[in-house]
Design a protein around this motif. Structure first.
Motif, PDB file in Angstrom:
ATOM      1  N   ARG A 152      23.620   1.627 104.575  1.00 48.53           N
ATOM      2  CA  ARG A 152      23.976   0.572 105.533  1.00 48.53           C
ATOM      3  C   ARG A 152      25.099   1.026 106.463  1.00 48.53           C
ATOM      4  O   ARG A 152      25.032   0.832 107.676  1.00 48.53           O
ATOM      5  N   MET A 153      26.126   1.663 105.895  1.00 51.98           N
ATOM      6  CA  MET A 153      27.242   2.077 106.725  1.00 51.98           C
ATOM      7  C   MET A 153      26.838   3.200 107.682  1.00 51.98           C
ATOM      8  O   MET A 153      27.234   3.204 108.853  1.00 51.98           O
ATOM      9  N   ALA A 154      26.065   4.170 107.194  1.00 46.06           N
ATOM     10  CA  ALA A 154      25.613   5.259 108.063  1.00 46.06           C
ATOM     11  C   ALA A 154      24.818   4.702 109.242  1.00 46.06           C
ATOM     12  O   ALA A 154      24.990   5.132 110.393  1.00 46.06           O
ATOM     13  N   HIS A 155      23.958   3.746 108.968  1.00 41.76           N
ATOM     14  CA  HIS A 155      23.160   3.118 110.023  1.00 41.76           C
ATOM     15  C   HIS A 155      24.059   2.362 110.993  1.00 41.76           C
ATOM     16  O   HIS A 155      23.929   2.493 112.219  1.00 41.76           O
ATOM     17  N   LEU A 179      15.862  -1.338 104.209  1.00 42.50           N
ATOM     18  CA  LEU A 179      15.231  -0.372 105.110  1.00 42.50           C
ATOM     19  C   LEU A 179      14.364  -1.050 106.154  1.00 42.50           C
ATOM     20  O   LEU A 179      14.138  -0.493 107.238  1.00 42.50           O
ATOM     21  N   THR A 180      13.869  -2.224 105.852  1.00 38.39           N
ATOM     22  CA  THR A 180      13.071  -2.962 106.827  1.00 38.39           C
ATOM     23  C   THR A 180      13.970  -3.552 107.910  1.00 38.39           C
ATOM     24  O   THR A 180      13.623  -3.556 109.101  1.00 38.39           O
ATOM     25  N   ARG A 220       4.522   1.768 103.416  1.00 38.13           N
ATOM     26  CA  ARG A 220       3.507   1.715 104.475  1.00 38.13           C
ATOM     27  C   ARG A 220       3.254   0.266 104.897  1.00 38.13           C
ATOM     28  O   ARG A 220       3.119  -0.034 106.081  1.00 38.13           O
ATOM     29  N   GLU A 221       3.197  -0.633 103.917  1.00 37.08           N
ATOM     30  CA  GLU A 221       2.972  -2.042 104.245  1.00 37.08           C
ATOM     31  C   GLU A 221       4.137  -2.619 105.040  1.00 37.08           C
ATOM     32  O   GLU A 221       3.944  -3.532 105.853  1.00 37.08           O
ATOM     33  N   ALA A 222       5.336  -2.083 104.827  1.00 37.40           N
ATOM     34  CA  ALA A 222       6.516  -2.532 105.574  1.00 37.40           C
ATOM     35  C   ALA A 222       6.616  -1.857 106.940  1.00 37.40           C
ATOM     36  O   ALA A 222       7.516  -2.172 107.718  1.00 37.40           O
TER      37      ALA A 222
END
Length: 378
Positions: A152-155, A179-180, A220-222
């Motif tokens: 989360r912080m890196a993003h 991640l979504t 993949r579904e996400a």
């Protein structure tokens, strides 16, 4: 949460979007204008500049994202220039793993890593070095207790994050939700076989193949961006074509890894997993950017030129980002031909870098495992 990132990249300036492989090169005057708007908003909270028309048009044309009328600082994270101008880095969260693969170059799989205050400082240091692309790896990064906070912080610091994972924890609800919402640049899944029998045998973990498929399906579904790393060893070489077909069935890009390396401790035990008939020819080594525009960080915050060349590592938590000023010199010294490669008249066509040749030599590996000139030299 930002939709786009505007950042320096070596000699240029880029506009990128998390989760997308597309990038737009920004003219300097556009990048400077974005910095100016950001500073104005910081100084006057009433300013709240809107996304300029040129940027809204670019976002719509490139990513089909509508930013018209939105507040600029909500939509775009503008990265400030760094005097160090690094572009990429990899960070081992820990060396622990829930698998026990024979070929793993990490050797001892210890779950040591930084606690949150130090990890937070480390991520800020990596960002301050100019890194735009950050790879999170391990061990298995997603079993790390602080993986969600780290990712989360890196993003949120404006880095495009790639995760190297075996996929066993990818379907975990908290990971999938994270991640979504904050999309990674890429998730690279290691494929250790095309059947449960070979996959579980290589990982020495019953049920590993089932967990991998569950994670792959959920991701993949996400709609998460995925690719595969096909790990081909003596255990699964008979399924190499099936592994390629597996990637084709799911429509996923892939890279093949057939060269097994000694452990980071100089151990040769991993070399027994090599499938000699599947060794791919490497291109002659023409140099690389390790230590100059790229660096690696181990679980204790020690920065080295790459995952292989770990000598003379720099303690980032002690020296801060300024310590990276020495890394280019370290890289140049580690690339010098020494030891068994000293005076080799064929080094101009060598297919491995000096740090990699060194770990093979320390492990007393057969010359033909890393030197295509083995017959000539002998």
């Amino acid at each position: 949460m930002h939709e786009l990132i505007a950042a320096p990249f070596q000699e240029h300036h880029l506009l990128v979007r998390p989760g997308s492989g597309k990038a737009v090169r920004l003219p300097f005057h556009h990048y400077s204008a974005l910095i100016g708007h950001q500073l104005d908003d910081v100084q006057d909270t009433r300013a709240r500049a809107e996304v300029p028309t040129w940027l809204a048009n670019t976002a719509r044309r490139t990513w089909a994202v509508d930013l018209a009328g939105k507040a600029l600082n909500d939509a775009v994270l503008v990265r400030l220039p760094s005097p160090f101008r690094y572009a990429r880095a990899s960070y081992e969260l820990n060396l622990g793993c829930n698998y026990d693969c024979e070929h793993c170059y990490l050797g001892l799989k210890q779950f040591a890593g930084l606690e949150w205050p130090d990890r937070e400082r480390l991520l800020q240091t990596i960002q301050a070095s100019g890194v735009l692309w950050l790879q999170l790896t391990g061990g298995e990064p997603m079993i790390d207790k602080l993986f969600p906070e780290t990712y989360r912080m890196a993003h949120d610091l404006g880095m495009l994050v790639e995760i190297l994972t075996n996929g066993s924890r990818l379907a975990t609800p908290k990971h999938l939700a994270l991640l979504t919402r904050r999309r990674p640049h890429r998730i690279t899944l290691s494929l250790y076989g095309a059947t449960a029998e070979s996959y579980d045998a290589l990982t020495r973990r019953k049920g590993a193949y089932r967990m991998f498929l569950t994670g792959l399906t959920a991701a993949r579904e996400a709609g998460l961006p995925l690719d595969l790393a096909l790990i081909i060893t003596r255990h699964n070489a008979h399924e190499a074509d099936q592994m390629r077909a597996f990637a084709g069935h799911y429509g996923l890009p892939y890279r093949e890894y057939t060269h097994m390396s000694p452990t980071i401790y100089g151990g040769a035990e991993t070399l027994a997993s090599q499938a000699p008939d599947h060794l791919a020819d490497r291109e002659p080594f023409q140099g690389c950017n390790a230590g100059h525009t790229f660096f690696h960080v181990n679980p204790h915050g020690m920065a080295s030129i790459c995952k292989v060349g770990r000598d003379n590592a720099i303690p980032l938590l002690t020296e801060g980002v300024e310590g990276l000023a020495r890394l280019g010199g370290v890289a140049d010294s580690l690339m010098l031909r020494t030891g068994g490669c000293s005076g080799c008249l064929l080094s101009g066509t060598c297919r491995v870098c000096r740090p990699l040749a060194k770990v093979y030599q320390e492990a007393k590996a057969p010359l033909n495992r890393y030197c295509q000139h083995a017959t000539t030299r002998s």
